[in-house]
Design an enzyme around this catalytic site. Structure first.
Site, short mmCIF file in Angstrom:
data_model
loop_
_atom_site.label_atom_id
_atom_site.label_comp_id
_atom_site.label_asym_id
_atom_site.label_seq_id
_atom_site.Cartn_x
_atom_site.Cartn_y
_atom_site.Cartn_z
N GLU A 166 0.81 -1.05 -0.04
CA GLU A 166 -0.13 0.15 0.14
C GLU A 166 0.87 1.39 0.00
OE1 GLU A 166 -3.42 1.96 2.60
OE2 GLU A 166 -2.79 0.13 3.29
N GLU A 170 -3.49 10.53 2.17
CA GLU A 170 -4.65 10.52 3.13
C GLU A 170 -5.07 12.01 3.68
OE1 GLU A 170 -5.85 6.28 4.80
OE2 GLU A 170 -4.16 7.01 5.42
N TRP A 260 -14.36 7.49 3.43
CA TRP A 260 -14.83 6.55 4.53
C TRP A 260 -15.06 7.01 6.17
CZ3 TRP A 260 -11.35 4.58 8.43
CH2 TRP A 260 -10.03 4.87 7.98
N THR A 271 -8.14 5.15 15.76
CA THR A 271 -8.85 5.40 14.47
C THR A 271 -9.62 6.90 14.68
OG1 THR A 271 -8.69 3.34 13.59
CG2 THR A 271 -10.05 4.91 12.42
#
Length: 380
Positions: A166, A170, A260, A271
């Site tokens: 990955e 972001e 998201w 998170t």
């Protein structure tokens, strides 16, 4: 500033729901799929058919040949003037990358009056993700986009390999003057040595378009904003602790764009904190527009040419090269998967049998490093 967007073509899908319906069992490291449902999906469930397409992890499937070969890279620029090249129902995708450039994996997208692709997040749809149908094995990828600006909402532009290499751009939460870069190898997360970096000095990412670039070569990885490099990673700086391999992204990857919800009660606290707190569904932007949005103007993909650096067997490629496939891990570390360039079809019914067992193939070996992960924010 309020952005008013007219819904021209709504395209809805339930987030992650469909891949789980036909799942027969779970899969993961040391837990491979059986012959009857040979393909391990990106969500860790075994199945066959379309589940053997993008996101199918060959390392956790019944065999390395269970997953359908991945469509080879092709230079392209998508400006989203229409939805003709975007497949809105991912269950209809058969692996033929010549008919569609993008697949809506989940959520809802639409075109604005200004020919922008709008990815939506609502209280009901759990966010939206689109993936390129073709894979990139090194190259330069640029996305021109605007972000949302609300706590708990994450915008992402990433490359993701089937073994979960990955590379990330972001934008979490309400910050509109910075972006974050990150990378992962085989999905490994080392909390004592974070790979993430924050880049300040952006002008309002909600109101203004910026060009975000991932320039990925076999030896270096560079993140740029509006044409100016802000971070460069050398492969030589990623040597594993035991010195046996480089933890550097090197496997063919799809390009993905998403929005998201990190700030929801089911997310880990780390998170939620990373994303700036819980989502306020009474946020003025949400009330005015009916959704939080990531707005994409264009995506440009420039493929790297396979060379002696990336291709073994004297640098030879098969005639009519169409796809990437996996073979045994490298002999030095036993960790890094090796990737091949193949002339095998990428169609789910053309390259595999009913249960995803590959037919004969002609290949040229591509020297590869492996990588394995999911969105970094989910792992905090």
């Amino acid at each position: 500033m309020t952005r008013t967007l007219k819904l021209l073509a709504p395209l809805a899908l339930g987030l992650l729901a469909a891949p789980l319906v036909n799942a027969q069992s779970t899969c993961g490291p040391g837990n491979l799929c059986g012959a009857s449902a040979p393909c391990c999906s990106e969500f860790g469930f075994c199945g066959d058919g379309t589940q053997c397409l993008g996101g199918c992890n060959p390392l956790h499937s019944h065999s390395l040949t269970s997953c359908t070969p991945a469509p080879i890279c092709a230079d392209e620029t998508t400006t989203f003037k229409s939805l003709d090249r975007i497949l809105t129902n991912y269950t209809m995708y058969d692996g033929n990358a010549t008919t569609h450039d993008w697949v809506v994996d989940s959520g809802k997208v639409f075109l604005s009056n200004a020919n922008e692709l709008v990815l939506t997040l609502t209280k009901d749809n759990n966010g939206t993700r689109i993936s390129s149908t073709r894979y990139v094995h090194y190259g330069t990828i640029t996305a021109t986009l605007k972000t949302a600006r609300s706590a708990g909402v994450v915008n992402a532009f990433i490359t993701m390999s089937d073994v979960r290499d990955e590379i990330d751009w972001e934008w979490p939460g309400a910050q509109t003057t910075q972006g974050q870069s990150n990378y992962f190898f085989l999905g490994e997360v080392d909390y004592s040595n974070s790979h993430g970096k924050t880049h300040d000095g952006l002008t309002d990412t909600y109101a203004n378009y910026h060009d975000y670039t991932i320039d990925w070569t076999p030896d270096t990885l560079t993140w740029s904003i509006d044409g100016s490099p802000v971070r460069t990673l050398q492969k030589t700086d990623t040597l594993s602790k035991d010195g046996s391999y480089y933890a550097y992204p090197s496997t063919p990857s799809r390009v993905q764009l998403s929005i998201w919800p990190a700030g929801i009660s089911s997310s880990p606290q780390g998170t939620i904190d990373w994303a700036g707190g819980m989502i306020d569904w009474n946020d003025p932007d949400y009330v005015a527009q009916g959704q939080f949005s990531t707005i994409v103007k264009s995506v440009t993909i420039k493929c790297a040419k396979e060379t002696a650096t990336t291709v073994a067997n004297n640098g030879s490629l098969p005639a009519n090269a169409q796809s990437y496939v996996y073979t045994t891990n490298d002999t030095n570390s036993g960790v890094v998967p090796r990737v091949m360039v193949s002339n095998e079809s990428t169609n789910v019914n053309g390259a595999t049998s009913v249960h995803g067992v590959a037919v004969g193939r002609t290949i040229g070996v591509v020297g590869g490093m492996a990588v394995l992960l999911g969105l970094g924010g989910f792992l905090l």
